[in-house]
Write an enzyme that holds these catalytic residues in place. Sequence first.
Site, PDB file in Angstrom:
ATOM      1  N   LYS A   1      26.700-108.095  31.380  1.00 35.36           N
ATOM      2  CA  LYS A   1      25.933-108.726  30.290  1.00 35.36           C
ATOM      3  C   LYS A   1      25.951-110.224  30.567  1.00 35.36           C
ATOM      4  CE  LYS A   1      25.887-110.962  26.610  1.00 35.36           C
ATOM      5  NZ  LYS A   1      24.836-111.983  26.639  1.00 35.36           N
TER       6      LYS A   1
ATOM      7  N   GLY B   1      33.996-117.205  28.984  1.00 28.64           N
ATOM      8  CA  GLY B   1      33.204-117.887  27.964  1.00 28.64           C
ATOM      9  C   GLY B   1      34.099-118.709  27.071  1.00 28.64           C
ATOM     10  N   SER B   2      33.663-118.917  25.846  1.00 26.34           N
ATOM     11  CA  SER B   2      34.389-119.825  24.947  1.00 26.34           C
ATOM     12  C   SER B   2      35.610-119.134  24.329  1.00 26.34           C
ATOM     13  CB  SER B   2      33.443-120.297  23.846  1.00 26.34           C
ATOM     14  OG  SER B   2      32.991-119.172  23.118  1.00 26.34           O
TER      15      SER B   2
ATOM     16  N   VAL C   1      34.790-116.762  21.178  1.00 24.56           N
ATOM     17  CA  VAL C   1      34.206-115.452  21.513  1.00 24.56           C
ATOM     18  C   VAL C   1      35.238-114.613  22.278  1.00 24.56           C
ATOM     19  CG1 VAL C   1      32.323-114.236  22.680  1.00 24.56           C
ATOM     20  CG2 VAL C   1      31.847-116.375  21.501  1.00 24.56           C
ATOM     21  N   GLY C   2      36.028-115.262  23.121  1.00 23.38           N
ATOM     22  CA  GLY C   2      37.083-114.540  23.848  1.00 23.38           C
ATOM     23  C   GLY C   2      38.070-113.881  22.890  1.00 23.38           C
TER      24      GLY C   2
ATOM     25  N   GLU D   1      38.774-115.559  30.583  1.00 22.74           N
ATOM     26  CA  GLU D   1      38.751-116.886  31.224  1.00 22.74           C
ATOM     27  C   GLU D   1      37.993-117.792  30.270  1.00 22.74           C
ATOM     28  OE1 GLU D   1      40.406-117.241  33.951  1.00 22.74           O
ATOM     29  OE2 GLU D   1      40.691-115.117  34.373  1.00 22.74           O
TER      30      GLU D   1
ATOM     31  N   CYS E   1      34.158-125.468  32.847  1.00 22.57           N
ATOM     32  CA  CYS E   1      35.429-125.198  32.158  1.00 22.57           C
ATOM     33  C   CYS E   1      36.515-126.107  32.717  1.00 22.57           C
ATOM     34  CB  CYS E   1      35.806-123.742  32.316  1.00 22.57           C
ATOM     35  SG  CYS E   1      35.803-123.187  34.011  1.00 22.57           S
TER      36      CYS E   1
ATOM     37  N   GLU F   1      37.181-128.955  23.065  1.00 22.20           N
ATOM     38  CA  GLU F   1      36.259-128.851  24.206  1.00 22.20           C
ATOM     39  C   GLU F   1      34.848-129.234  23.758  1.00 22.20           C
ATOM     40  OE1 GLU F   1      35.032-124.977  25.808  1.00 22.20           O
ATOM     41  OE2 GLU F   1      35.566-125.722  27.795  1.00 22.20           O
TER      42      GLU F   1
HETATM   43  P1  NAD Z   1      30.035-118.191  25.019  1.00 23.06           P
HETATM   44  O1  NAD Z   1      31.390-117.770  24.619  1.00 23.06           O
HETATM   45  O2  NAD Z   1      29.111-118.659  23.975  1.00 23.06           O
HETATM   46  O3  NAD Z   1      29.279-116.960  25.736  1.00 23.06           O
HETATM   47  C1  NAD Z   1      29.822-116.309  26.863  1.00 23.06           C
HETATM   48  C2  NAD Z   1      29.213-114.920  26.958  1.00 23.06           C
HETATM   49  O4  NAD Z   1      29.669-114.150  25.841  1.00 23.06           O
HETATM   50  C3  NAD Z   1      27.697-114.902  26.886  1.00 23.06           C
HETATM   51  O5  NAD Z   1      27.177-113.929  27.755  1.00 23.06           O
HETATM   52  C4  NAD Z   1      27.432-114.521  25.446  1.00 23.06           C
HETATM   53  O6  NAD Z   1      26.173-113.924  25.228  1.00 23.06           O
HETATM   54  C5  NAD Z   1      28.565-113.534  25.219  1.00 23.06           C
HETATM   55  N1  NAD Z   1      28.876-113.258  23.809  1.00 23.06           N
HETATM   56  C6  NAD Z   1      28.563-114.002  22.732  1.00 23.06           C
HETATM   57  N2  NAD Z   1      29.000-113.366  21.603  1.00 23.06           N
HETATM   58  C7  NAD Z   1      29.608-112.232  21.997  1.00 23.06           C
HETATM   59  C8  NAD Z   1      30.262-111.173  21.307  1.00 23.06           C
HETATM   60  N3  NAD Z   1      30.356-111.147  19.963  1.00 23.06           N
HETATM   61  N4  NAD Z   1      30.802-110.160  22.017  1.00 23.06           N
HETATM   62  C9  NAD Z   1      30.730-110.176  23.373  1.00 23.06           C
HETATM   63  N5  NAD Z   1      30.095-111.143  24.090  1.00 23.06           N
HETATM   64  C10 NAD Z   1      29.545-112.167  23.407  1.00 23.06           C
HETATM   65  O7  NAD Z   1      30.196-119.273  26.178  1.00 23.06           O
HETATM   66  P2  NAD Z   1      29.058-120.045  26.971  1.00 23.06           P
HETATM   67  O8  NAD Z   1      28.453-121.094  26.090  1.00 23.06           O
HETATM   68  O9  NAD Z   1      28.146-119.095  27.647  1.00 23.06           O
HETATM   69  O10 NAD Z   1      29.923-120.771  28.114  1.00 23.06           O
HETATM   70  C11 NAD Z   1      30.664-121.919  27.883  1.00 23.06           C
HETATM   71  C12 NAD Z   1      32.128-121.590  27.668  1.00 23.06           C
HETATM   72  O11 NAD Z   1      32.615-120.824  28.748  1.00 23.06           O
HETATM   73  C13 NAD Z   1      32.998-122.845  27.637  1.00 23.06           C
HETATM   74  O12 NAD Z   1      33.969-122.715  26.626  1.00 23.06           O
HETATM   75  C14 NAD Z   1      33.636-122.856  29.008  1.00 23.06           C
HETATM   76  O13 NAD Z   1      34.849-123.556  29.084  1.00 23.06           O
HETATM   77  C15 NAD Z   1      33.814-121.397  29.263  1.00 23.06           C
HETATM   78  N6  NAD Z   1      33.947-121.111  30.690  1.00 23.06           N
HETATM   79  C16 NAD Z   1      35.160-120.724  31.145  1.00 23.06           C
HETATM   80  C17 NAD Z   1      35.339-120.494  32.501  1.00 23.06           C
HETATM   81  C18 NAD Z   1      36.681-120.065  33.042  1.00 23.06           C
HETATM   82  O14 NAD Z   1      36.705-119.499  34.132  1.00 23.06           O
HETATM   83  N7  NAD Z   1      37.780-120.327  32.350  1.00 23.06           N
HETATM   84  C19 NAD Z   1      34.256-120.639  33.378  1.00 23.06           C
HETATM   85  C20 NAD Z   1      33.024-121.027  32.859  1.00 23.06           C
HETATM   86  C21 NAD Z   1      32.870-121.253  31.511  1.00 23.06           C
END
Ligand code: NAD
Length: 503
Positions: free
Chosen positions: A187, A240-241, A244-245, A260, A294, A390
């Site tokens: 996804k 991701g964030s 959401v994580g 992550e 990130c 962040e």
């Molecule tokens: P986000 O958390 O908004 O989205 C990440 C993914 O999760 C997207 O595909 C999104 O559609 C999905 N998502 C959203 N709601 C969800 C739910 N309820 N259930 C399951 N999946 C859902 O993050 P973003 O804006 O896409 O990316 C930026 C964030 O990612 C920043 O916080 C950044 O630090 C982090 N990031 C971390 C790493 C790492 O390896 N640590 C790498 C890149 C980005």
Amino acid sequence: MHVSLFFLSRGVFVQSYKQYINGKWVNSSSKKTFTSKNPANPKDVLGIFQEGSSSDVALAVAAAQKAFAQWREIPAPRRGDILLRVATLLRAEKKKLGALVTREMGKQYIEGLADIQEAIDVAEYMGSEGRRFFGSTTPSELPQKFCMTVRRPLGVVGLITPWNFPIAIPAWKIMAALICGNTCVLKPSSDTPLCALTYVQLLEKAGIPQGVVNVVTGDGSVVGDALVAHPHVRAISFTGSKDVGAHVLAHAGIKKVGLELGGKNAIIIMDDADLPLAVEGVLWGAFGTTGQRCTAASRVIVHKKVQKQFEHLLLKQVRGLQAGDGMRCNFGPLVNQAALEKTEKYVAIGLQEGATLLFGGKRISNKQGYFHEPTLFTRVHPSMRIAQEEIFGPVLSILTCTDLADAICIANNIEYGLSSALYTQNIRNAFLAIEHLDAGITYINSSTIGAEVHLPFGGVKKTGNGTREAGILGIDEFSEVKTVYIDYSGKLQKAQIDTFVQK
Ligand code: NAD
């Protein structure tokens, strides 16, 4: 990839893309769609994409489950051969794909190319891992008994990815999952669906059998939630964030979950540092990818003796950043309107909190895209929100320290723990920082960004839940270990009982 032309507005036609389920390009059952736009020029629409549904997820998981039975039977070195073919295909299309990354998420072209190079590197690394895929052997406590561990795949894994490395992050996850013998449902972020679909099309071309990799595009709260909750998905790998994580972890039940998440990474500059080198590292760490990494350096903790000189040198460099389309300029846009507004919000917070604005601070309104000036705040107190939260935009906070212990204390005083860096000529200080910085990654005399695929990647504290991607530990995330005992003594031997040495 199955596409059709779609009428968008007067005289403008764009392509409409499908999802990839069970080796076929299909529409969503929702019959809804969304668009992906170039953040440097939102009038440039990349295409129309399927708003996936929970039924689409169910179909994709069923396809992956069916394909798992055959895929796991292919010897790991042969699976590796297919991954190596992926690397070859990526290399042949590197320029085209790099430009696509720039067009869909905005980073400058050399970084778009680096995204593809990372996908090539991980395909080669994981492809070769098929010839290792090591277990271990160890002596038994009993005679004529052999002990070993072997690795097994998990089954169907769900992969949820962000937009900032729109090909590299899906590649990190997919390559590791496949070499271990899993099948998957991806996804991708709704900001970068075309990058994900184009990458998966290339996997199809490399000969990955139908059903082994599936993609459902669409909203996180629909597609992501359905994937996380699905009973036949054995593991979720999420990047991701933080918020959401945490949501994913709370809803995954008894699944293996790899998280992550975000970062608030600091570069420490001591008074003995090579200052021009440190300034170069800060510029790259804070404003590369427009601060949307990130591992971005969003804090600099500089020794008070060199603060003035550091700021003077940094200002000169920041003035040289050229905002515009990443194909021509070295400072691209933010990914979307929400990211631009979030950056503006944090600039206002910084001003309210009493930090001093040294440079920038405004959106760039004479451009069509989501551009914001590179922004420097100085006299930032460690407790200010701009030094704690962040921002994921081009905002750098400059803090001062009196010595290394003070710097490490400031650096660690946050909830995240992804990357960190120290500039010094003092070897003792370097090792003390390696020992005491609470972060998954520490760079010495280099910026906070620049991970290589054969080393583990991940963070501590709220940056994750302890898993690591890439390197050999990336294999751990996508496999489980079986312990095997082979007794060839011909009699019943009892562990812990027969081994007791009679006195
Ligand atoms: P986000 O958390 O908004 O989205 C990440 C993914 O999760 C997207 O595909 C999104 O559609 C999905 N998502 C959203 N709601 C969800 C739910 N309820 N259930 C399951 N999946 C859902 O993050 P973003 O804006 O896409 O990316 C930026 C964030 O990612 C920043 O916080 C950044 O630090 C982090 N990031 C971390 C790493 C790492 O390896 N640590 C790498 C890149 C980005």
